[in-house]
Design a protein around this motif. Structure first.
Motif, PDB file in Angstrom:
ATOM      1  N   LEU A 214     -55.824  52.207  40.999  1.00  0.00           N
ATOM      2  CA  LEU A 214     -55.542  50.879  41.547  1.00  0.00           C
ATOM      3  C   LEU A 214     -54.737  51.056  42.830  1.00  0.00           C
ATOM      4  N   GLU A 215     -53.986  52.151  42.900  1.00  0.00           N
ATOM      5  CA  GLU A 215     -53.401  52.590  44.172  1.00  0.00           C
ATOM      6  C   GLU A 215     -54.003  53.951  44.503  1.00  0.00           C
ATOM      7  N   LEU A 216     -54.309  54.158  45.769  1.00  0.00           N
ATOM      8  CA  LEU A 216     -54.824  55.461  46.185  1.00  0.00           C
ATOM      9  C   LEU A 216     -53.665  56.358  46.572  1.00  0.00           C
TER      10      LEU A 216
ATOM     11  N   GLY B  33     -37.104  54.791  34.054  1.00  0.00           N
ATOM     12  CA  GLY B  33     -36.456  54.926  35.352  1.00  0.00           C
ATOM     13  C   GLY B  33     -36.066  53.563  35.870  1.00  0.00           C
ATOM     14  N   SER B  34     -35.163  53.553  36.849  1.00  0.00           N
ATOM     15  CA  SER B  34     -34.660  52.272  37.315  1.00  0.00           C
ATOM     16  C   SER B  34     -35.726  51.550  38.139  1.00  0.00           C
ATOM     17  N   SER B  35     -35.471  50.311  38.420  1.00  0.00           N
ATOM     18  CA  SER B  35     -36.406  49.485  39.164  1.00  0.00           C
ATOM     19  C   SER B  35     -36.627  50.070  40.557  1.00  0.00           C
ATOM     20  N   GLY B  36     -37.891  50.178  40.932  1.00  0.00           N
ATOM     21  CA  GLY B  36     -38.206  50.710  42.256  1.00  0.00           C
ATOM     22  C   GLY B  36     -38.338  52.215  42.300  1.00  0.00           C
ATOM     23  N   SER B  37     -38.218  52.878  41.143  1.00  0.00           N
ATOM     24  CA  SER B  37     -38.291  54.341  41.144  1.00  0.00           C
ATOM     25  C   SER B  37     -39.726  54.851  41.255  1.00  0.00           C
ATOM     26  N   GLY B  38     -40.698  53.952  41.129  1.00  0.00           N
ATOM     27  CA  GLY B  38     -42.093  54.367  41.327  1.00  0.00           C
ATOM     28  C   GLY B  38     -42.916  54.454  40.060  1.00  0.00           C
ATOM     29  N   LYS B  39     -42.412  53.890  38.953  1.00  0.00           N
ATOM     30  CA  LYS B  39     -43.116  54.003  37.670  1.00  0.00           C
ATOM     31  C   LYS B  39     -44.483  53.319  37.708  1.00  0.00           C
ATOM     32  N   SER B  40     -44.487  52.068  38.147  1.00  0.00           N
ATOM     33  CA  SER B  40     -45.767  51.346  38.184  1.00  0.00           C
ATOM     34  C   SER B  40     -46.725  52.018  39.149  1.00  0.00           C
ATOM     35  N   THR B  41     -46.212  52.443  40.275  1.00  0.00           N
ATOM     36  CA  THR B  41     -47.075  53.092  41.264  1.00  0.00           C
ATOM     37  C   THR B  41     -47.722  54.333  40.665  1.00  0.00           C
TER      38      THR B  41
ATOM     39  N   THR C  35     -41.890  51.581  30.488  1.00  0.00           N
ATOM     40  CA  THR C  35     -41.139  50.563  29.757  1.00  0.00           C
ATOM     41  C   THR C  35     -39.661  50.572  30.078  1.00  0.00           C
ATOM     42  N   HIS C  36     -39.052  49.419  29.890  1.00  0.00           N
ATOM     43  CA  HIS C  36     -37.594  49.296  29.976  1.00  0.00           C
ATOM     44  C   HIS C  36     -36.973  49.220  28.581  1.00  0.00           C
ATOM     45  N   GLU C  37     -37.833  49.241  27.551  1.00  0.00           N
ATOM     46  CA  GLU C  37     -37.343  49.182  26.176  1.00  0.00           C
ATOM     47  C   GLU C  37     -36.955  50.590  25.740  1.00  0.00           C
TER      48      GLU C  37
ATOM     49  N   GLN D  23     -47.421  57.034  49.589  1.00  0.00           N
ATOM     50  CA  GLN D  23     -46.638  56.439  50.657  1.00  0.00           C
ATOM     51  C   GLN D  23     -47.135  55.021  50.919  1.00  0.00           C
ATOM     52  N   PHE D  24     -46.241  54.068  51.012  1.00  0.00           N
ATOM     53  CA  PHE D  24     -46.584  52.729  51.504  1.00  0.00           C
ATOM     54  C   PHE D  24     -46.006  52.625  52.904  1.00  0.00           C
ATOM     55  N   GLY D  25     -46.831  52.774  53.907  1.00  0.00           N
ATOM     56  CA  GLY D  25     -46.293  52.787  55.275  1.00  0.00           C
ATOM     57  C   GLY D  25     -45.325  53.942  55.427  1.00  0.00           C
ATOM     58  N   ASP D  26     -44.085  53.637  55.767  1.00  0.00           N
ATOM     59  CA  ASP D  26     -43.093  54.701  55.950  1.00  0.00           C
ATOM     60  C   ASP D  26     -42.365  55.034  54.654  1.00  0.00           C
ATOM     61  N   LEU D  27     -42.566  54.188  53.643  1.00  0.00           N
ATOM     62  CA  LEU D  27     -41.825  54.362  52.399  1.00  0.00           C
ATOM     63  C   LEU D  27     -42.553  55.338  51.473  1.00  0.00           C
ATOM     64  N   GLU D  28     -41.936  56.455  51.183  1.00  0.00           N
ATOM     65  CA  GLU D  28     -42.555  57.409  50.266  1.00  0.00           C
ATOM     66  C   GLU D  28     -42.072  57.105  48.853  1.00  0.00           C
ATOM     67  N   VAL D  29     -42.950  56.500  48.072  1.00  0.00           N
ATOM     68  CA  VAL D  29     -42.577  56.017  46.746  1.00  0.00           C
ATOM     69  C   VAL D  29     -42.679  57.117  45.698  1.00  0.00           C
ATOM     70  N   LEU D  30     -43.713  57.972  45.822  1.00  0.00           N
ATOM     71  CA  LEU D  30     -43.838  59.127  44.934  1.00  0.00           C
ATOM     72  C   LEU D  30     -43.782  60.375  45.799  1.00  0.00           C
TER      73      LEU D  30
HETATM   74  N1  LIG Z   1     -48.266  47.510  47.541  1.00  0.00           N
HETATM   75  C1  LIG Z   1     -47.063  47.905  47.968  1.00  0.00           C
HETATM   76  N2  LIG Z   1     -46.759  47.880  49.278  1.00  0.00           N
HETATM   77  C2  LIG Z   1     -45.563  48.291  49.723  1.00  0.00           C
HETATM   78  N3  LIG Z   1     -44.572  48.739  48.929  1.00  0.00           N
HETATM   79  C3  LIG Z   1     -44.809  48.778  47.610  1.00  0.00           C
HETATM   80  C4  LIG Z   1     -46.063  48.365  47.052  1.00  0.00           C
HETATM   81  N4  LIG Z   1     -46.004  48.527  45.715  1.00  0.00           N
HETATM   82  C5  LIG Z   1     -44.786  49.010  45.449  1.00  0.00           C
HETATM   83  N5  LIG Z   1     -44.060  49.169  46.571  1.00  0.00           N
HETATM   84  C6  LIG Z   1     -42.706  49.699  46.655  1.00  0.00           C
HETATM   85  O1  LIG Z   1     -42.674  50.945  46.012  1.00  0.00           O
HETATM   86  C7  LIG Z   1     -41.470  51.123  45.301  1.00  0.00           C
HETATM   87  C8  LIG Z   1     -41.774  51.497  43.867  1.00  0.00           C
HETATM   88  O2  LIG Z   1     -42.424  50.414  43.251  1.00  0.00           O
HETATM   89  P1  LIG Z   1     -42.868  50.431  41.744  1.00  0.00           P
HETATM   90  O3  LIG Z   1     -43.468  49.112  41.471  1.00  0.00           O
HETATM   91  O4  LIG Z   1     -43.695  51.625  41.472  1.00  0.00           O
HETATM   92  O5  LIG Z   1     -41.489  50.580  40.999  1.00  0.00           O
HETATM   93  P2  LIG Z   1     -41.180  50.470  39.458  1.00  0.00           P
HETATM   94  O6  LIG Z   1     -40.494  51.727  39.092  1.00  0.00           O
HETATM   95  O7  LIG Z   1     -42.395  50.120  38.712  1.00  0.00           O
HETATM   96  O8  LIG Z   1     -40.130  49.285  39.420  1.00  0.00           O
HETATM   97  P3  LIG Z   1     -39.944  48.109  38.343  1.00  0.00           P
HETATM   98  O9  LIG Z   1     -39.164  48.698  37.212  1.00  0.00           O
HETATM   99  O10 LIG Z   1     -39.181  47.080  39.071  1.00  0.00           O
HETATM  100  O11 LIG Z   1     -41.302  47.657  37.927  1.00  0.00           O
HETATM  101  C9  LIG Z   1     -40.669  49.846  45.453  1.00  0.00           C
HETATM  102  O12 LIG Z   1     -39.717  50.040  46.448  1.00  0.00           O
HETATM  103  C10 LIG Z   1     -41.709  48.847  45.907  1.00  0.00           C
HETATM  104  O13 LIG Z   1     -41.109  47.892  46.752  1.00  0.00           O
END
Ligand SMILES: Nc1ncnc2c1ncn2[C@@H]1O[C@H](COP(=O)(O)OP(=O)(O)OP(=O)(O)O)[C@@H](O)[C@H]1O
Ligand SMILES: [Mg+2]
Lengths: 261, 229
Positions: A61-63, A45-53, A214-216, A21-28
């Motif tokens: 790197l993220e807890l 997955g599409s942008s913002g779906s939480g892949k990097s997180t 990846t997006h490839e 969770q980032f604040g109120d946003l539940e990313v995973l």
């Molecule tokens: N440090 C952070 N603080 C607050 N919100 C964050 C943080 N890092 C990521 N987010 C939010 O978490 C969500 C998922 O981010 P993430 O980077 O994991 O997506 P992604 O799937 O890797 O997207 P992309 O394909 O664009 O790289 C996004 O809505 C992003 O805005």
């Protein structure tokens, strides 16, 4: 559990019911994955779906807010706090991180060091390898990614593709159990993507364990034995490359992967 | 123009030059040793330390060095003799001298100004490079020693050169508390020979040469350090 999906029975990275969770946003919102030795696991997955997180939670790197993570069979120890999980033993985290070779979208080479110094840095100052040995090994990996001639250059004088290949050599030099790639080609000019993908493909072919965001799509399809499709912080589809790209029942997944058909 | 006094006073100027160089180099060394943590805690926290560090920089940068110098020397310095037994203590030869007070004041000044510079320097290091260091298992201290600090210095080397030239040009203030550095010797010449311009020009010439040396040294240093992207 092991329905012929994995290339071995040795766990390399296991993630169980991960929440972030980032604040109120539940990313995973409860993600699990497992990569065994030899597996090439792509996360799409599409942008913002939480892949990097997700990827960044694996090496902390993220807890994560909650969930379990195992690296090379060893569970990372956490204390539960109000804010989420906090590692119990930072030394354990540092040790397990040296088993994970991370490659970043924006390379993140250390710009005050030459390419060779970048690759030797962690072996010398974290793994405490003798300098001569670290150097020999660094030159070997630079040779592998085709950058031996550039070893005494500073990163600023390299093209994006060369920088990313140097970053891959840096990750290889720590002798990782698993390579983690976070969109390694997204920051590159189109004509430089190929040279980096080729290096990654060679690594896959030699049996390296890798988790790759990846997006490839074509590349993910061809190189992986396992694919996970993330949507809104949940695993919407997962399975073999064949299953995810051609046999999925999920409309979202179908639409997403349709770009390669 | 009369320059015939030069041979007579040259040995004195050599002594003065030594004092100037000692004051400058020691205050830069000690000052930077404080400036680094002062800059760092303002970026990393903890909050209470950051506030103290920030307050320190603001006070030091917001008050004239001359006043700091006098407050230390005439204020603090005049308190010492009233402490019972201090004249017999091994510290007395140091406390009786003016130079340590000048060194203290200049060290504080360097710590304050360069603390602020270092804060910006630490902040300007790209997050990704620090993240990469952590991702490969470096401890916090190793990240600082191997990546953060060298990267920060790389960013501010040109700025620091200018800062140290300013410090050099502030050293004549020490003459006001009887530290006879180059300018102080110049004043002596002026008083004893009744020549005004020549000693001042001579002293100015020495500062120009010293400035040149600092500038050239840092140019050399910059060339040895790769420039950031
Ligand atoms: N440090 C952070 N603080 C607050 N919100 C964050 C943080 N890092 C990521 N987010 C939010 O978490 C969500 C998922 O981010 P993430 O980077 O994991 O997506 P992604 O799937 O890797 O997207 P992309 O394909 O664009 O790289 C996004 O809505 C992003 O805005
Ligand atoms: Mg991403």
């Amino acid at each position: 559990m092991d329905n012929g999906l994995h290339r071995s029975s040795n766990e390399a990275v296991v993630v169980e019911n991960l929440h972030k969770q980032f604040g109120d946003l539940e990313v995973l919102r409860g993600v699990s994955l497992r990569a065994h030795e030899g597996d090439v696991l792509s996360i799409i997955g599409s942008s913002g779906s939480g892949k990097s997180t997700l990827l960044r939670c694996i090496n902390l790197l993220e807890l994560p807010t909650s969930g379990e993570i195992k690296v090379a069979g060893e569970a990372i120890l956490f204390n539960k706090t109000k804010k989420g999980l906090v590692p119990t033993d930072i030394k354990q985290v540092e040790r397990l991180r040296t088993k994970l070779g991370m490659v970043f979208q924006s390379f993140n080479l250390w710009s005050h060091m030459t390419v060779l110094q970048n690759v030797m840095e962690v072996p010398i100052h974290v793994l405490k390898l003798p300098k001569a040995e670290a150097r020999e090994q660094a030159e070997h990996f630079l040779n592998r990614v085709g950058l031996w001639e550039k070893r005494d250059q500073f990163p600023a004088f390299l093209s994006g593709g060369q920088q990313q290949r140097a970053a891959i050599a840096r990750a290889l030099a720590i002798g990782p159990r698993v390579m983690l790639f976070d969109e390694p080609t997204s920051a590159l000019d189109p004509e430089l993507v190929g040279e980096v993908l080729k290096v990654i493909k060679d690594l896959a072919n030699e049996g390296r364990t890798m988790i790759l965001v990846t997006h490839e799509m074509k590349f993910a399809r061809d190189v992986s034995n396992q694919v996970i499709f993330l949507h809104n912080g949940l695993v919407e589809e997962s399975g073999t490359s064949q299953q995810v790209f051609y046999e999925t029942q999920s409309e979202r997944c179908k639409a997403f992967v349709s770009s390669i058909h | 123009m009369v320059w015939s006094w030069i041979p007579e006073y040259l040995p004195k100027f050599m002594d003065g030059l030594l004092v100037t160089l000692q004051l400058l180099s020691l205050s830069i060394i000690f000052g930077m040793l404080f400036a680094i943590p002062i800059g760092l805690v303002q970026v990393t926290g903890p909050r209470w330390l950051a506030i103290i560090a920030r307050g320190f920089c603001t006070v030091v940068r917001g008050t004239p060095l001359l006043i700091q110098l006098w407050l230390l020397y005439y204020g603090l310095g005049s308190l010492f003799p009233s402490i019972p037994g201090i004249r017999e203590s091994f510290m007395w030869p140091i406390l009786r001298e003016a130079f340590p007070f000048a060194l203290l004041a200049f060290t504080i000044s360097v710590a304050g100004y360069e603390g602020e510079i270092m804060r910006g320097a630490f902040k300007s290091v790209p997050k990704g490079e620090l993240e990469a260091a952590r991702a490969f298992g470096m401890s916090r201290f190793t990240v600082l020693r191997r990546i953060w600090l060298p990267r920060a210095f790389q960013n501010v080397l040109p700025t620091l050169a200018g800062e140290f030239v300013l410090t050099l040009k502030a050293t004549p203030l020490a003459a006001t508390i009887t530290v006879f550095e180059v300018y102080g010797i110049g004043s002596i010449v002026r008083q004893e020979t009744y020549r005004i311009y020549e000693p001042l020009l001579f002293v100015a010439g020495i500062y120009i040469v010293l400035t040149g040396i600092i500038v050239v040294f840092f140019r050399w240093l910059e060339q040895r350090v790769p420039q950031p992207v």
